[in-house]
Motif scaffolding. Structure first.
Motif, PDB file in Angstrom:
ATOM      1  N   ILE A  39       3.877  -1.830   5.560  1.00 18.02           N
ATOM      2  CA  ILE A  39       3.239  -0.536   5.353  1.00 18.02           C
ATOM      3  C   ILE A  39       3.725   0.603   5.920  1.00 18.02           C
ATOM      4  O   ILE A  39       4.557   0.887   6.755  1.00 18.02           O
ATOM      5  CB  ILE A  39       1.713  -0.666   5.973  1.00 18.02           C
ATOM      6  N   THR A  40       3.856   1.903   5.031  1.00 20.13           N
ATOM      7  CA  THR A  40       4.645   3.066   5.493  1.00 20.13           C
ATOM      8  C   THR A  40       3.590   4.242   5.416  1.00 20.13           C
ATOM      9  O   THR A  40       2.956   4.344   4.244  1.00 20.13           O
ATOM     10  CB  THR A  40       5.825   3.412   4.528  1.00 20.13           C
TER      11      THR A  40
ATOM     12  N   VAL B 207       6.053  13.062  10.299  1.00 22.40           N
ATOM     13  CA  VAL B 207       6.992  11.974  10.563  1.00 22.40           C
ATOM     14  C   VAL B 207       6.539  10.572   9.718  1.00 22.40           C
ATOM     15  O   VAL B 207       5.193  10.095   9.275  1.00 22.40           O
ATOM     16  CB  VAL B 207       6.743  11.456  12.005  1.00 22.40           C
ATOM     17  N   GLU B 208       7.403  10.132   9.108  1.00 21.45           N
ATOM     18  CA  GLU B 208       7.204   8.859   8.064  1.00 21.45           C
ATOM     19  C   GLU B 208       7.353   7.509   9.096  1.00 21.45           C
ATOM     20  O   GLU B 208       8.544   7.552   9.789  1.00 21.45           O
ATOM     21  CB  GLU B 208       8.060   8.896   6.963  1.00 21.45           C
ATOM     22  N   VAL B 209       6.440   6.635   9.200  1.00 24.09           N
ATOM     23  CA  VAL B 209       6.631   5.578   9.901  1.00 24.09           C
ATOM     24  C   VAL B 209       6.388   4.328   9.241  1.00 24.09           C
ATOM     25  O   VAL B 209       5.131   4.113   8.682  1.00 24.09           O
ATOM     26  CB  VAL B 209       5.690   5.500  11.518  1.00 24.09           C
ATOM     27  N   GLY B 210       7.034   3.351   9.442  1.00 22.79           N
ATOM     28  CA  GLY B 210       7.005   2.215   8.553  1.00 22.79           C
ATOM     29  C   GLY B 210       6.665   0.971   9.698  1.00 22.79           C
ATOM     30  O   GLY B 210       7.110   0.872  10.686  1.00 22.79           O
ATOM     31  N   TYR B 211       5.399   0.134   9.288  1.00 24.53           N
ATOM     32  CA  TYR B 211       5.293  -0.984  10.221  1.00 24.53           C
ATOM     33  C   TYR B 211       5.315  -2.529   9.249  1.00 24.53           C
ATOM     34  O   TYR B 211       5.191  -2.303   7.896  1.00 24.53           O
ATOM     35  CB  TYR B 211       3.594  -0.762  10.671  1.00 24.53           C
ATOM     36  N   ASP B 212       5.392  -3.370   9.793  1.00 20.24           N
ATOM     37  CA  ASP B 212       5.239  -4.682   9.409  1.00 20.24           C
ATOM     38  C   ASP B 212       3.863  -5.243   9.674  1.00 20.24           C
ATOM     39  O   ASP B 212       3.276  -4.858  10.669  1.00 20.24           O
ATOM     40  CB  ASP B 212       6.432  -5.885   9.702  1.00 20.24           C
ATOM     41  N   PHE B 213       3.282  -6.199   8.990  1.00 23.45           N
ATOM     42  CA  PHE B 213       2.060  -7.104   9.244  1.00 23.45           C
ATOM     43  C   PHE B 213       2.377  -8.187   9.817  1.00 23.45           C
ATOM     44  O   PHE B 213       3.530  -8.916   9.451  1.00 23.45           O
ATOM     45  CB  PHE B 213       1.205  -7.167   7.948  1.00 23.45           C
TER      46      PHE B 213
END
Length: 199
Positions: free
Chosen positions: A3-4, A192-198
């Motif tokens: 998810i971003t 700021v654009e932050v990407g996370y994984d599940f």
């Protein structure tokens, strides 16, 4: 699956620098007279700024013009000459004094506006980045909860490019004797654009 999200962080900071846009303008029967009078008035303006505490390195010429004014083309009525400067006042507490000094140069003087700025926005930017990152984390957590998935680790971070905030301007000068210009507060904002994984 990841998810971003984009987080936004903003803080208010008190400007500590004033950019004053001023100049001189004259109208004379000949081009040579107009140019000479404008140069003399500009020299008086520069000297006045120096006496008001503005360093020579903080005064920059930003306009120099000379041209005819027509009574009925092609008949020239007079010639107009102007010279403008941008003066950096590094102590906003002296803003009124510097403006009064410019106005006292004479009838040729022109006040064209002011812009308040932060001389060193680093601390405000650092706090805005923290707020933006926390905002992104909160959004990502909410989306993960809505998706019924645990939020994983951060996999990417990118500060988004944006146009710098415009200086706060006061286009009109003070209209009454004793009135004051005020720097107020200005927002410093970071995205700021932050990407996370599940997980």
């Amino acid at each position: 699956m990841d998810i971003t999200v984009v987080g936004e962080g903003s803080v208010l900071a008190a400007p500590d620098t004033l950019r004053l846009h001023a100049g001189v303008e004259v109208r004379r029967p000949s081009a040579a007279d107009a140019f000479e009078a404008a140069r003399a008035a500009a020299a008086r303006l520069t000297e006045a700024l120096g006496r008001a505490g503005v360093a020579a390195r903080d005064v920059t010429t930003v306009e120099l013009s000379l041209g005819p004014e027509y009574e009925a083309y092609p008949k020239v009525a007079a010639y107009r000459a102007a010279q403008g400067v941008e003066a950096v006042v590094r102590d906003v507490g002296r803003a009124d004094h510097v403006i009064d000094t410019v106005a006292g140069v004479g009838e040729e003087a022109r006040l064209n506006g002011v812009a308040f700025e932060l001389s060193d926005p680093a601390a405000a930017l650092a706090e805005a980045r923290e707020r933006a990152f926390r905002d992104a984390a909160a959004k990502a957590a909410q989306y993960a909860a809505l998706a019924g998935r645990p939020l994983g680790r951060v996999v990417s971070v990118s500060e988004l490019r944006q146009a710098p905030p415009q200086p706060m301007r006061a286009a009109a000068m003070v209209a009454e004797a004793g009135a004051s210009v005020s720097p107020g507060m200005r927002p410093v904002t970071v995205f700021v654009e932050v990407g996370y994984d599940f997980a």
